[in-house]
Design an enzyme around this catalytic site. Sequence first.
Site, mmCIF file in Angstrom:
data_model
loop_
_atom_site.group_PDB
_atom_site.id
_atom_site.type_symbol
_atom_site.label_atom_id
_atom_site.label_comp_id
_atom_site.label_asym_id
_atom_site.label_seq_id
_atom_site.Cartn_x
_atom_site.Cartn_y
_atom_site.Cartn_z
ATOM 1 N N ASP A 88 120.442 47.236 9.680
ATOM 2 C CA ASP A 88 120.309 48.558 9.240
ATOM 3 C C ASP A 88 121.929 49.005 7.663
ATOM 4 O O ASP A 88 122.805 48.039 8.333
ATOM 5 C CB ASP A 88 120.637 49.771 10.058
ATOM 6 C CG ASP A 88 119.870 50.811 9.814
ATOM 7 O OD1 ASP A 88 118.855 51.418 9.711
ATOM 8 O OD2 ASP A 88 120.574 51.196 7.959
ATOM 9 N N ASN A 134 110.852 56.845 13.764
ATOM 10 C CA ASN A 134 110.633 58.554 13.148
ATOM 11 C C ASN A 134 109.796 58.215 12.197
ATOM 12 O O ASN A 134 109.549 57.459 11.166
ATOM 13 C CB ASN A 134 112.401 58.742 11.717
ATOM 14 C CG ASN A 134 113.168 58.616 12.859
ATOM 15 O OD1 ASN A 134 113.533 59.619 13.788
ATOM 16 N ND2 ASN A 134 114.781 57.916 11.892
ATOM 17 N N GLN A 178 112.169 60.783 8.124
ATOM 18 C CA GLN A 178 111.543 59.327 7.989
ATOM 19 C C GLN A 178 111.840 58.962 6.552
ATOM 20 O O GLN A 178 111.690 60.123 5.609
ATOM 21 C CB GLN A 178 110.371 58.891 8.096
ATOM 22 C CG GLN A 178 109.461 57.491 7.929
ATOM 23 C CD GLN A 178 108.441 57.389 8.331
ATOM 24 O OE1 GLN A 178 107.282 57.959 8.614
ATOM 25 N NE2 GLN A 178 107.327 56.061 7.579
ATOM 26 N N VAL A 225 111.860 55.302 4.995
ATOM 27 C CA VAL A 225 111.833 54.405 4.325
ATOM 28 C C VAL A 225 109.693 54.441 4.980
ATOM 29 O O VAL A 225 109.905 54.518 5.904
ATOM 30 C CB VAL A 225 112.277 53.112 4.832
ATOM 31 C CG1 VAL A 225 111.671 52.051 4.087
ATOM 32 C CG2 VAL A 225 113.631 53.190 3.523
ATOM 33 N N HIS A 284 109.459 51.357 11.594
ATOM 34 C CA HIS A 284 109.970 50.912 11.758
ATOM 35 C C HIS A 284 110.366 50.780 12.403
ATOM 36 O O HIS A 284 110.327 52.177 12.898
ATOM 37 C CB HIS A 284 110.907 51.058 10.734
ATOM 38 C CG HIS A 284 111.552 52.077 10.120
ATOM 39 N ND1 HIS A 284 110.778 52.528 8.654
ATOM 40 C CD2 HIS A 284 112.533 52.661 10.006
ATOM 41 C CE1 HIS A 284 111.351 53.947 8.776
ATOM 42 N NE2 HIS A 284 112.347 53.772 9.450
ATOM 43 N N HIS A 294 114.270 51.687 15.354
ATOM 44 C CA HIS A 294 115.153 51.392 15.213
ATOM 45 C C HIS A 294 116.029 50.889 16.329
ATOM 46 O O HIS A 294 115.498 51.293 17.426
ATOM 47 C CB HIS A 294 116.093 52.642 15.191
ATOM 48 C CG HIS A 294 115.686 52.908 13.734
ATOM 49 N ND1 HIS A 294 116.910 53.523 12.455
ATOM 50 C CD2 HIS A 294 114.734 53.374 12.994
ATOM 51 C CE1 HIS A 294 116.072 53.996 11.974
ATOM 52 N NE2 HIS A 294 115.052 54.353 11.532
#
Length: 113
Positions: free
Chosen positions: A30, A86, A93, A95, A99, A101
């Site tokens: 990240d 998220n 969220q 993006v 995804h 994390h």
Amino acid sequence: MSKTIFSKIIDKEIPADIVYEDDLVLAFRDIAPQAPVHILVIPKKPILNLKYVELEDQELLGHLLLSVKKIAQQQGLANGYRVVINNGQDAGQTVDHLHLHILAGRSLQWPPG
Ligand code: AMP
């Protein structure tokens, strides 16, 4: 729909610190880490978030979690790690590409903010 930043990373149009890649998923650090280890694991298929997954994605979703296990082993996360997805506005969220994390390297608080 225009390409997300993660689709650009998948297509190698913008750089990322990639830690794992196979046919189906990509994992990279990240850019704004929230823990000493903060890795994002994404499907190469552009799914917006869990709201949009279909039955046909079942194998891919399992593959994402197995990839998390593999990455955690590779990164030596023996003390544990947190996996976060998220989904949507209230979850933060930012993006619009599914995804996971992986957060590790410090003691994490619960409940999250
Ligand atoms: P979320 O808030 O769950 O949508 O998470 C999106 C994450 O993507 C954030 O933690 C950002 O710091 C991260 N991010 C955004 N752009 C990049 C990038 N170019 N490379 C790596 N991580 C990024």
